[in-house]
Design a protein around this motif. Structure first.
Motif, PDB file in Angstrom:
ATOM      1  N   ASP A   1      77.814  81.074  40.073  1.00 14.46           N
ATOM      2  CA  ASP A   1      76.985  80.783  41.002  1.00 14.46           C
ATOM      3  C   ASP A   1      76.248  79.957  40.809  1.00 14.46           C
ATOM      4  O   ASP A   1      75.341  78.946  41.522  1.00 14.46           O
ATOM      5  CB  ASP A   1      76.621  81.686  42.026  1.00 14.46           C
ATOM      6  CG  ASP A   1      76.142  81.508  43.580  1.00 14.46           C
ATOM      7  OD1 ASP A   1      76.189  80.991  43.956  1.00 14.46           O
ATOM      8  OD2 ASP A   1      75.547  82.906  43.565  1.00 14.46           O
TER       9      ASP A   1
ATOM     10  N   ARG B   1      74.583  76.275  42.335  1.00 12.69           N
ATOM     11  CA  ARG B   1      73.069  76.580  42.786  1.00 12.69           C
ATOM     12  C   ARG B   1      72.175  75.384  42.039  1.00 12.69           C
ATOM     13  O   ARG B   1      71.335  74.910  42.293  1.00 12.69           O
ATOM     14  CB  ARG B   1      73.020  77.849  43.735  1.00 12.69           C
ATOM     15  CG  ARG B   1      73.490  78.314  44.728  1.00 12.69           C
ATOM     16  CD  ARG B   1      73.698  78.684  45.379  1.00 12.69           C
ATOM     17  NE  ARG B   1      72.591  78.579  46.520  1.00 12.69           N
ATOM     18  CZ  ARG B   1      71.537  80.185  46.459  1.00 12.69           C
ATOM     19  NH1 ARG B   1      72.618  80.269  46.695  1.00 12.69           N
ATOM     20  NH2 ARG B   1      70.931  79.267  47.363  1.00 12.69           N
TER      21      ARG B   1
ATOM     22  N   ALA C   1      77.679  85.776  37.949  1.00  7.72           N
ATOM     23  CA  ALA C   1      76.470  85.180  38.967  1.00  7.72           C
ATOM     24  C   ALA C   1      76.995  83.981  38.024  1.00  7.72           C
ATOM     25  O   ALA C   1      75.884  82.633  38.682  1.00  7.72           O
ATOM     26  CB  ALA C   1      75.983  85.909  38.078  1.00  7.72           C
TER      27      ALA C   1
ATOM     28  N   ALA D   1      69.536  92.336  37.658  1.00 11.32           N
ATOM     29  CA  ALA D   1      70.748  93.106  38.617  1.00 11.32           C
ATOM     30  C   ALA D   1      71.649  91.756  38.311  1.00 11.32           C
ATOM     31  O   ALA D   1      70.641  90.658  38.355  1.00 11.32           O
ATOM     32  CB  ALA D   1      70.585  93.246  39.672  1.00 11.32           C
ATOM     33  N   GLY D   2      72.509  91.611  39.108  1.00 16.29           N
ATOM     34  CA  GLY D   2      73.127  90.084  38.777  1.00 16.29           C
ATOM     35  C   GLY D   2      72.910  89.661  39.842  1.00 16.29           C
ATOM     36  O   GLY D   2      73.286  88.273  39.895  1.00 16.29           O
ATOM     37  N   ASP D   3      72.568  90.037  40.674  1.00 15.40           N
ATOM     38  CA  ASP D   3      72.343  89.292  42.442  1.00 15.40           C
ATOM     39  C   ASP D   3      71.006  88.687  42.577  1.00 15.40           C
ATOM     40  O   ASP D   3      70.971  88.250  43.370  1.00 15.40           O
ATOM     41  CB  ASP D   3      71.987  89.925  43.529  1.00 15.40           C
ATOM     42  CG  ASP D   3      72.063  91.707  43.268  1.00 15.40           C
ATOM     43  OD1 ASP D   3      71.528  92.188  42.762  1.00 15.40           O
ATOM     44  OD2 ASP D   3      71.321  91.698  44.755  1.00 15.40           O
ATOM     45  N   ALA D   4      70.306  88.805  41.491  1.00 13.16           N
ATOM     46  CA  ALA D   4      69.238  88.787  41.040  1.00 13.16           C
ATOM     47  C   ALA D   4      68.940  87.165  40.356  1.00 13.16           C
ATOM     48  O   ALA D   4      67.488  86.710  39.979  1.00 13.16           O
ATOM     49  CB  ALA D   4      67.750  89.607  40.794  1.00 13.16           C
TER      50      ALA D   4
ATOM     51  N   VAL E   1      75.714  95.373  40.200  1.00  9.13           N
ATOM     52  CA  VAL E   1      75.686  94.187  41.713  1.00  9.13           C
ATOM     53  C   VAL E   1      76.793  92.979  41.715  1.00  9.13           C
ATOM     54  O   VAL E   1      77.924  93.214  42.331  1.00  9.13           O
ATOM     55  CB  VAL E   1      74.327  94.142  42.755  1.00  9.13           C
ATOM     56  CG1 VAL E   1      74.536  93.381  43.939  1.00  9.13           C
ATOM     57  CG2 VAL E   1      73.059  95.379  42.280  1.00  9.13           C
ATOM     58  N   LEU E   2      76.639  92.328  40.661  1.00  8.06           N
ATOM     59  CA  LEU E   2      77.195  91.699  40.677  1.00  8.06           C
ATOM     60  C   LEU E   2      77.232  90.633  39.196  1.00  8.06           C
ATOM     61  O   LEU E   2      76.490  90.808  38.814  1.00  8.06           O
ATOM     62  CB  LEU E   2      76.702  90.024  40.884  1.00  8.06           C
ATOM     63  CG  LEU E   2      77.177  89.033  40.961  1.00  8.06           C
ATOM     64  CD1 LEU E   2      78.752  88.721  42.032  1.00  8.06           C
ATOM     65  CD2 LEU E   2      76.218  87.326  41.931  1.00  8.06           C
ATOM     66  N   ASP E   3      78.658  91.594  38.666  1.00  6.88           N
ATOM     67  CA  ASP E   3      79.007  90.619  36.891  1.00  6.88           C
ATOM     68  C   ASP E   3      78.483  89.322  36.648  1.00  6.88           C
ATOM     69  O   ASP E   3      78.015  88.626  37.562  1.00  6.88           O
ATOM     70  CB  ASP E   3      80.053  91.130  37.018  1.00  6.88           C
ATOM     71  CG  ASP E   3      81.052  90.118  37.276  1.00  6.88           C
ATOM     72  OD1 ASP E   3      80.968  89.172  35.399  1.00  6.88           O
ATOM     73  OD2 ASP E   3      82.130  89.996  37.409  1.00  6.88           O
TER      74      ASP E   3
END
Length: 201
Positions: free
Chosen positions: A68, A72, A65, A35-38, A59-61
């Protein structure tokens, strides 16, 4: 040793990628997520050199990601590996500062070479997709027209958009009509589709 993170939601493809890269000398898959948020949490723990990311993730494409991840963990370079070979996605990838963009029908050896090139500081872009992106016309939408189309695509009604953007209902309708006309679209949703595929939203 090149440390790699794989982000792919289809299990058989994810495991095939892990197995393929496992045979390669000098490459170590240190994390795999579905999943994108992972992606960012896994990357912060495992510190990969290259993240191989699909776009169409739950969740997040993958492109969001990747953007982001750039903030980060800027030392991790991103290779987008996708079946969604639309020029607009390449444009979004460039805006997210990805280092590579390949289609899933690429040869396995091309993927391995791309990972090595990207880890060494290079860039890899699918040639056909690059030419298609260069052929796209200039974005005709104003920032406000794009905002209104984006919210329309998310399912918001004109009155909701007016409230959220602090505009009048009539102004929102005018922006929508203008966007439909500029994009030579049949409907508002057709305008959303055209703009999204071109990477303007």
């Amino acid at each position: 040793m090149i440390r790699v993170l794989i982000a792919e939601d289809v299990r058989i493809l994810r495991e095939a990628l892990v197995a393929l890269l496992g045979y390669e000398e000098g490459i170590d898959v240190v994390a795999e997520v579905e999943a994108g948020d992972a992606i960012v949490p896994a990357a912060l723990v495992h510190r990969p050199d290259v993240a191989v990311i699909d776009i169409d993730l739950p969740v997040l494409d993958g492109l969001a990601a990747a953007a982001d991840l750039r903030v980060r963990l800027p030392e991790c370079r991103v290779l987008i590996l996708t079946a969604l070979g639309r020029p607009g996605n390449l444009r979004r990838g460039v805006e997210a500062h990805v280092s590579g963009f390949m289609l899933k029908d690429s040869r396995p050896e091309d993927l391995v070479n791309a990972i090595r090139d990207i880890a060494a500081g290079g860039r890899v872009i699918d040639q056909k997709l690059a030419y298609a992106a260069l052929a796209l016309p200039v974005n005709p939408l104003t920032d406000r027209e794009a905002d209104v189309l984006r919210l329309t695509g998310a399912g918001a009604a004109p009155r909701e958009i007016a409230r959220d953007l602090h505009l009048s209902y009539g102004t929102v309708r005018n922006y929508l009509a203008s966007a439909v006309t500029k994009l030579n679209a049949r409907t508002r949703l057709d305008a959303v589709r055209i703009a999204a595929e071109a990477g303007w939203l």
